[in-house]
Design an enzyme around this catalytic site. Structure first.
Site, mmCIF file in Angstrom:
data_model
loop_
_atom_site.group_PDB
_atom_site.id
_atom_site.type_symbol
_atom_site.label_atom_id
_atom_site.label_comp_id
_atom_site.label_asym_id
_atom_site.label_seq_id
_atom_site.Cartn_x
_atom_site.Cartn_y
_atom_site.Cartn_z
ATOM 1 N N ALA A 17 -16.851 5.371 3.973
ATOM 2 C CA ALA A 17 -17.523 6.021 2.844
ATOM 3 C C ALA A 17 -16.876 7.386 2.625
ATOM 4 O O ALA A 17 -16.347 7.986 3.551
ATOM 5 C CB ALA A 17 -19.003 6.175 3.163
ATOM 6 N N ASN A 46 -7.566 -6.855 -5.171
ATOM 7 C CA ASN A 46 -7.936 -5.457 -5.429
ATOM 8 C C ASN A 46 -9.417 -5.313 -5.764
ATOM 9 O O ASN A 46 -10.059 -4.337 -5.372
ATOM 10 C CB ASN A 46 -7.055 -4.862 -6.528
ATOM 11 N N CYS A 55 -3.765 1.692 -8.716
ATOM 12 C CA CYS A 55 -4.106 0.261 -8.735
ATOM 13 C C CYS A 55 -5.594 -0.023 -8.846
ATOM 14 O O CYS A 55 -6.054 -0.514 -9.871
ATOM 15 C CB CYS A 55 -3.547 -0.415 -7.480
ATOM 16 N N ARG A 114 0.861 -1.185 0.000
ATOM 17 C CA ARG A 114 0.000 0.000 0.000
ATOM 18 C C ARG A 114 0.892 1.228 0.000
ATOM 19 O O ARG A 114 1.867 1.270 0.762
ATOM 20 C CB ARG A 114 -0.865 0.047 1.268
ATOM 21 N N GLU A 115 0.580 2.208 -0.826
ATOM 22 C CA GLU A 115 1.360 3.443 -0.777
ATOM 23 C C GLU A 115 1.189 4.053 0.609
ATOM 24 O O GLU A 115 0.149 3.938 1.239
ATOM 25 C CB GLU A 115 0.894 4.396 -1.877
#
Ligand code: UDX
Length: 435
Positions: free
Chosen positions: A255, A211, A263, A149-150
């Site tokens: 949300a 993903n 990605c 994950r970045e």
């Protein structure tokens, strides 16, 4: 072990430096001269926490070098392919030009027994095709998807939550490839990191399936936000309540303005496109809905700003806080935040957009936008919209900000502000799917 990493972007630069941390000797190769020069000087071309320190340490150790010449890969035992697979222009499918070019460029420098290891996210079937290109050199191919994950990329690479090896069909080749990968990841394996050793197709699919699941989870809660907005319910309380069910879990149920980045959006589109090629488009039709729900959330943020401004944003000063697709990143690929800034600007609002790290990238892509510091954005604003939940925005003091703006109107596009504190300070607060 001596290894090469082809492609030194968000994935490859982190991978190369992390492999040195694990004790290996690495050459990073990329076609972008400016990027290679920066990296060779120990400078990170991207904003990624922990990477600058790691680069200085790795380059300083003498075990991390960089080159624009694919010949530099010669002599490495393992060759990681970590180039991008962006969305093809005018199509949902992945553009495999860079992966193909990376493997093609490696071929003259591969030796018997070398292992080419794909890390890029590719449509299922790609590894099989690339393996055929590699085999005549005596080298073999494995697929080893990346789940980083970045913002946490260094940690995720050094201590991954699982390892997946897609191995050749031949048992002997598979055993040799596995042994090499086990040596690469010896530290993680010693720490009992789960390993799934499988075939190419499963390894390729694991990545896109993961993903697709994450994207679906986010769009699910954003769909609940739409329903909450129509019924007066509160989506954050709903997420808390369903999240207590361990089978559902609260993570990835926030949300907001929806998912972006390099990605999730392009991967779900490429996955649908591949399913259609396989004659199984129906199986992934739901991903089109996932994409649709996600894109509607950007419209909704813009709609809420316009509504809060009395029906028109024309000539109103709007402070857009956040441009990166998520905090702790300078990545603006498919960023909902940047999209919101561009759309409001297109509606004639006087947008001043800010971000702790992503202004330079945003300006290159959208030079028509006005950028500024947080203070410059907020000063005399008619509305404030928070679209990336950076810590410094979450911690803004509503009283202080209230003294800077013209109207106390705030749209919380990430449901990240303390509603009570902002309302108590006299703000008209609107969240996403919240009362
Ligand atoms: C993702 C996957 O998490 C990672 O495993 C894969 O290797 C690459 O893609 P990344 O793109 O770094 O990683 O971002 P991630 O943290 O997954 O967030 C994706 C997007 O979803 C962001 O725009 C984020 O703001 C959004 N998001 C995330 C939500 O809108 N709600 C949530 O609850 C979680």
């Amino acid at each position: 072990m001596k290894m090469s990493v082809i492609g030194c972007g968000y994935l490859g630069a982190v991978h190369a430096a992390s492999m040195v941390k694990l004790g290996h000797e690495v050459v990073g190769i990329d076609v972008d001269n400016a990027k290679i020069e920066a990296l060779a000087a120990g400078q990170s071309p991207i904003y990624e926490p922990g990477l600058p320190e790691l680069l200085v340490e790795s380059v300083g150790s003498g075990r991390l070098t960089f080159s624009t010449d694919p010949a530099a890969a010669k002599g490495s035992k393992v060759h990681f392919v970590a180039v991008g697979t962006p969305q093809k222009a005018g199509s949902y499918a992945a553009d495999l030009r860079f992966v193909d070019a990376a493997v093609q460029g490696l071929l003259p420098y591969l030796s018997e027994g070398d292992l080419v290891v794909g890390k890029s996210t590719v449509p299922v079937g790609t590894a099989e095709r690339l393996a055929k290109m590699v085999e005549p050199t005596g080298a073999r191919l494995a697929w080893n998807p990346e789940f980083l994950r970045e913002g946490f990329a260094v940690k995720d690479t050094i201590s991954p939550d699982r390892l997946v090896y897609g191995l050749p069909a031949d048992a002997g080749d598979a055993a040799r490839a596995k042994a090499l990968l086990d040596e690469v990841y010896a530290e993680a394996l010693a720490a009992n990191t789960p390993l799934v050793a499988t075939d190419y197709a499963t390894a390729e699919l694991v990545k896109v399936a993961a993903n697709a699941f994450l994207a679906t989870k986010i769009s699910f809660i954003n769909a609940m936000a739409e329903i909450s907005e129509a019924t007066g319910a509160d989506v954050t309380q709903l997420a808390d309540a369903i999240g207590y069910d361990a089978r559902i879990g609260r993570r990835f149920l926030n949300a907001g303005a929806g998912f972006g980045g390099g990605c999730l959006p392009k991967d779900i589109r490429a996955f649908s496109a591949r399913a259609e090629e396989l004659g199984k488009g129906e199986a992934l039709n739901f991903l089109k809905e996932v994409d649709g729900i996600n894109l509607r959330r950007r419209d909704r943020v813009v709609e809420l700003v316009v509504e809060a401004l009395g029906g028109s944003a024309y000539n109103k000063k709007v402070a857009v806080l956040g441009l990166a697709f998520k905090p702790d990143s300078d990545d603006i690929r498919d960023s909902p935040s940047l999209d919101v800034a561009v759309r409001l600007n297109g509606l004639g609002a006087n947008v001043v957009a800010s971000d702790p790290q992503a202004i330079a990238n945003s300006r290159r892509m959208h030079p028509q936008l006005v950028f500024g510091t947080t203070e410059e954005a907020l000063q005399d604003a008619d509305a404030v919209v928070v679209v990336t939940e950076w810590k410094e925005y979450r911690e803004l003091d509503p009283k202080t900000v209230g003294d800077m703006v013209t109207s106390k109107i705030v749209i919380d596009g990430r449901n990240c502000l303390d509603v009570a504190a902002w309302r108590d300070a006299g703000w008209k607060y609107t969240g996403m799917g919240r009362r």
